[in-house]
Design a protein around this motif. Structure first.
Motif, PDB file in Angstrom:
ATOM      1  N   LYS A   3     -79.110  49.065 -56.783  1.00  0.00           N
ATOM      2  CA  LYS A   3     -79.289  47.619 -56.653  1.00  0.00           C
ATOM      3  C   LYS A   3     -79.015  47.187 -55.218  1.00  0.00           C
ATOM      4  O   LYS A   3     -78.096  47.692 -54.561  1.00  0.00           O
ATOM      5  N   THR A   4     -79.826  46.223 -54.750  1.00  0.00           N
ATOM      6  CA  THR A   4     -79.771  45.800 -53.353  1.00  0.00           C
ATOM      7  C   THR A   4     -79.902  44.285 -53.266  1.00  0.00           C
ATOM      8  O   THR A   4     -80.728  43.684 -53.961  1.00  0.00           O
ATOM      9  N   LEU A   5     -79.101  43.692 -52.401  1.00  0.00           N
ATOM     10  CA  LEU A   5     -79.169  42.261 -52.116  1.00  0.00           C
ATOM     11  C   LEU A   5     -79.660  42.075 -50.690  1.00  0.00           C
ATOM     12  O   LEU A   5     -79.101  42.646 -49.749  1.00  0.00           O
ATOM     13  N   VAL A   6     -80.719  41.265 -50.518  1.00  0.00           N
ATOM     14  CA  VAL A   6     -81.238  40.910 -49.195  1.00  0.00           C
ATOM     15  C   VAL A   6     -80.987  39.422 -48.975  1.00  0.00           C
ATOM     16  O   VAL A   6     -81.462  38.585 -49.755  1.00  0.00           O
ATOM     17  N   ILE A   7     -80.233  39.104 -47.931  1.00  0.00           N
ATOM     18  CA  ILE A   7     -79.933  37.712 -47.584  1.00  0.00           C
ATOM     19  C   ILE A   7     -80.668  37.377 -46.295  1.00  0.00           C
ATOM     20  O   ILE A   7     -80.412  37.994 -45.258  1.00  0.00           O
ATOM     21  N   LEU A   8     -81.561  36.413 -46.345  1.00  0.00           N
ATOM     22  CA  LEU A   8     -82.253  35.957 -45.145  1.00  0.00           C
ATOM     23  C   LEU A   8     -81.517  34.734 -44.610  1.00  0.00           C
ATOM     24  O   LEU A   8     -81.494  33.679 -45.247  1.00  0.00           O
ATOM     25  N   VAL A   9     -80.869  34.900 -43.457  1.00  0.00           N
ATOM     26  CA  VAL A   9     -80.126  33.810 -42.816  1.00  0.00           C
ATOM     27  C   VAL A   9     -80.969  33.314 -41.646  1.00  0.00           C
ATOM     28  O   VAL A   9     -81.041  33.948 -40.597  1.00  0.00           O
ATOM     29  N   VAL A  10     -81.611  32.193 -41.817  1.00  0.00           N
ATOM     30  CA  VAL A  10     -82.568  31.685 -40.832  1.00  0.00           C
ATOM     31  C   VAL A  10     -81.876  31.423 -39.489  1.00  0.00           C
ATOM     32  O   VAL A  10     -80.814  30.800 -39.434  1.00  0.00           O
ATOM     33  N   GLY A  11     -82.486  31.927 -38.410  1.00  0.00           N
ATOM     34  CA  GLY A  11     -81.996  31.627 -37.070  1.00  0.00           C
ATOM     35  C   GLY A  11     -80.815  32.455 -36.611  1.00  0.00           C
ATOM     36  O   GLY A  11     -80.345  32.279 -35.482  1.00  0.00           O
ATOM     37  N   LEU A  12     -80.317  33.365 -37.447  1.00  0.00           N
ATOM     38  CA  LEU A  12     -79.163  34.173 -37.058  1.00  0.00           C
ATOM     39  C   LEU A  12     -79.570  35.197 -36.007  1.00  0.00           C
ATOM     40  O   LEU A  12     -80.560  35.904 -36.158  1.00  0.00           O
ATOM     41  N   SER A  13     -78.807  35.280 -34.935  1.00  0.00           N
ATOM     42  CA  SER A  13     -79.073  36.227 -33.858  1.00  0.00           C
ATOM     43  C   SER A  13     -77.775  36.927 -33.475  1.00  0.00           C
ATOM     44  O   SER A  13     -76.682  36.447 -33.799  1.00  0.00           O
ATOM     45  N   PRO A  14     -77.863  38.072 -32.794  1.00  0.00           N
ATOM     46  CA  PRO A  14     -76.640  38.772 -32.382  1.00  0.00           C
ATOM     47  C   PRO A  14     -75.689  37.884 -31.587  1.00  0.00           C
ATOM     48  O   PRO A  14     -74.467  38.000 -31.726  1.00  0.00           O
ATOM     49  N   ASP A  15     -76.213  36.998 -30.765  1.00  0.00           N
ATOM     50  CA  ASP A  15     -75.376  36.107 -29.962  1.00  0.00           C
ATOM     51  C   ASP A  15     -74.488  35.204 -30.803  1.00  0.00           C
ATOM     52  O   ASP A  15     -73.456  34.712 -30.318  1.00  0.00           O
ATOM     53  N   LEU A  16     -74.890  34.942 -32.045  1.00  0.00           N
ATOM     54  CA  LEU A  16     -74.166  33.999 -32.891  1.00  0.00           C
ATOM     55  C   LEU A  16     -73.094  34.663 -33.741  1.00  0.00           C
ATOM     56  O   LEU A  16     -72.310  33.974 -34.397  1.00  0.00           O
ATOM     57  N   LEU A  17     -73.078  35.987 -33.780  1.00  0.00           N
ATOM     58  CA  LEU A  17     -72.058  36.692 -34.544  1.00  0.00           C
ATOM     59  C   LEU A  17     -70.741  36.712 -33.772  1.00  0.00           C
ATOM     60  O   LEU A  17     -70.738  36.855 -32.550  1.00  0.00           O
ATOM     61  N   GLY A  18     -69.635  36.572 -34.500  1.00  0.00           N
ATOM     62  CA  GLY A  18     -68.339  36.616 -33.815  1.00  0.00           C
ATOM     63  C   GLY A  18     -67.269  35.869 -34.565  1.00  0.00           C
ATOM     64  O   GLY A  18     -67.177  35.942 -35.796  1.00  0.00           O
ATOM     65  N   THR A  19     -66.484  35.109 -33.845  1.00  0.00           N
ATOM     66  CA  THR A  19     -65.309  34.435 -34.390  1.00  0.00           C
ATOM     67  C   THR A  19     -65.636  33.566 -35.598  1.00  0.00           C
ATOM     68  O   THR A  19     -64.849  33.496 -36.552  1.00  0.00           O
TER      69      THR A  19
END
Length: 461
Positions: A3-19
């Motif tokens: 079983k697999t879950l795919v979450i599409l998070v619109v506009g998410l980019s590496p620059d936005l990952l973090g704190t």
């Protein structure tokens, strides 16, 4: 099968990952993150269709969020039947491998009449009195009332427009959890649009407190979904369609074509003008940073290309060779495709006098406008008391009066601070793929055309 879950998070980019994204960052640490090499145009319908078919727009036919339907002589955006997308879908490929496979496709686009086992998508009701009533379309039909009973009415007006916020993504996440719990699909695909709104309103400025809050809000929803998937031993994939980059202003491509005598309009009541696409020598279907330019007479293509190339804010104009090189050589595409510079986007405006703009221009109306309008995310700044203005209009509607919700500006295209559609210059500002399974991911960037195979690997490897 896994079983697999795919979450599409619109506009998410590496620059936005973090704190501000502790749950997504934790998923990266236990798995891996890769840039996504997306397609042009990097817009919702085109990219999602590539993700589920493994084909470029030239193969699946979703050349933008809408296009000129030549047989109808109309521009139509945000159509919903899955039959508009050509190619084997991911859920059909999986079902062919194992007939026991099931798929829930929650709020991804082109959801109506898809062969997925369970699905839901926005679908308002339009009574004859002119109202727009929030609603959704679900399959199987009983799922509609089930979700309404559990979650209440789908918050359509929080899904797009000036008041769009986390409410719609919360509803979608909760509906997804309900389907996961009650139907236990092999593959669950869900769509969280929340970041899209303020990334376009404010731009991708991580220093802005509102964007920081948005990231925390959507990360919390992802955390809830990830926790539910972990409890049932599911693999997890997070993906985004595009990255949003800073914007300064629009390119009014149709106004340039109008001044050149190429656009024909039809006068309507009160002196308003409606684009007459079928009678026009050339017009543009504007969609974020991409514009499909439809030219009636093949002998005038070069003339129109030269006119558009001379406009301020144009990065490229693709002819047949350019479309072929960029995966857009499809009959639905315009004879030409224009690409805006990195900080610009295309307006659909075709009138030269705001007094002659169609009545829907000042409203949120994604179906009548012959192009995308990000200014719909804002209340016109000249309206001093917007809540009072909106409330007064709603009150008159409830009294049975026909009343436009004419709250959208026709002048302030500089309100829009973020845009997308062209491939981002910097991959860290572009889309991404995160997987809980590092060993299933390639070493380098993931091609959008390879995403279908990647998800199938998560299910069957």
């Amino acid at each position: 099968m896994q079983k697999t879950l795919v979450i599409l998070v619109v506009g998410l980019s590496p620059d936005l990952l973090g704190t501000h994204t502790p749950n997504l960052s934790a998923l990266v640490r236990r798995g891996v993150m890769r840039p996504l090499n997306t397609v042009t145009p990097a817009v919702t319908c085109s990219v999602q269709s590539t993700l589920v078919t493994g084909l470029p727009p030239s193969g699946h036919g979703a050349v933008a969020n809408g296009w000129y339907f030549r047989d109808l002589a109309e521009v139509l955006l945000w159509r919903q039947p899955n039959q508009l997308v050509t190619g084997e879908k991911i859920w059909d490929a999986a079902k062919a491998r194992n007939p026991d496979f099931t798929c829930a496709k929650m709020f991804w686009w082109y959801n109506m009449y898809a062969s997925a086992d369970f699905s839901a998508t926005p679908r308002p009701m339009y009574p004859a009195d002119g109202r727009k009533i929030p609603d959704h379309y679900a399959h199987p039909p009983e799922l509609h009332n089930e979700l309404d009973a559990r979650l209440g009415q789908f918050p359509l007006f929080k899904f797009w427009g000036p008041v769009a916020d986390i409410t719609s993504s919360e509803w979608i996440a909760r509906s997804t959890l309900h389907v996961m719990e009650t139907r236990a699909p092999t593959l669950t695909m869900t769509y969280l649009p929340h970041l899209d709104y303020n990334l376009q309103r404010l731009g991708p400025d991580l220093a802005h407190p509102r964007l920081q809050q948005d990231l925390r809000e959507v990360d919390a929803l992802c955390g809830t979904l990830i926790e539910a998937a972990d409890k049932t031993g599911q693999r997890i994939v997070v993906v985004s369609e595009y990255g949003i980059t800073p914007a300064s202003d629009a390119v009014h491509i149709n106004r340039a074509l109008r001044r050149a005598g190429l656009i024909t309009v039809r006068p309507e009541e009160f002196g308003r003008e409606i684009l007459d696409a079928g009678a026009s020598e050339a017009f543009a279907m504007a969609d974020h940073q991409i514009a499909h330019i439809y030219v009636k007479n093949p002998e005038r293509v070069a003339e129109v290309a030269a006119l558009v190339r001379a406009l301020d804010g144009i990065e490229a104009v693709w002819d047949e060779e350019g479309k072929r090189a960029n995966g857009l050589d499809h009959p639905r595409s315009g004879e030409l495709v224009a690409v805006a510079q990195a900080d610009r986007w295309f307006s659909y405006y075709y009138w030269l006098d705001d007094a002659k703009a169609p009545d829907f221009a000042r409203t949120v109306d994604i179906h009548r406008k012959p192009g995308y309008d990000p200014v719909e995310l804002f209340v016109d700044p000249v309206i001093r008391f917007p809540k009072l203005a909106a409330g007064w209009r709603l009150a008159k509607r409830k009294l049975g009066q026909r009343q436009l919700m004419d709250l959208i500006s026709l002048k302030d295209t500089q309100l829009v601070k973020g845009t997308h559609g062209r491939i981002t210059d910097n991959p860290s500002a572009g889309p991404l793929v995160i997987s809980s399974e590092a060993d299933l991911m390639p070493e380098g960037a993931v091609a959008a055309t390879a995403f279908k195979a990647l998800v199938l690997d998560h299910i069957f490897s």
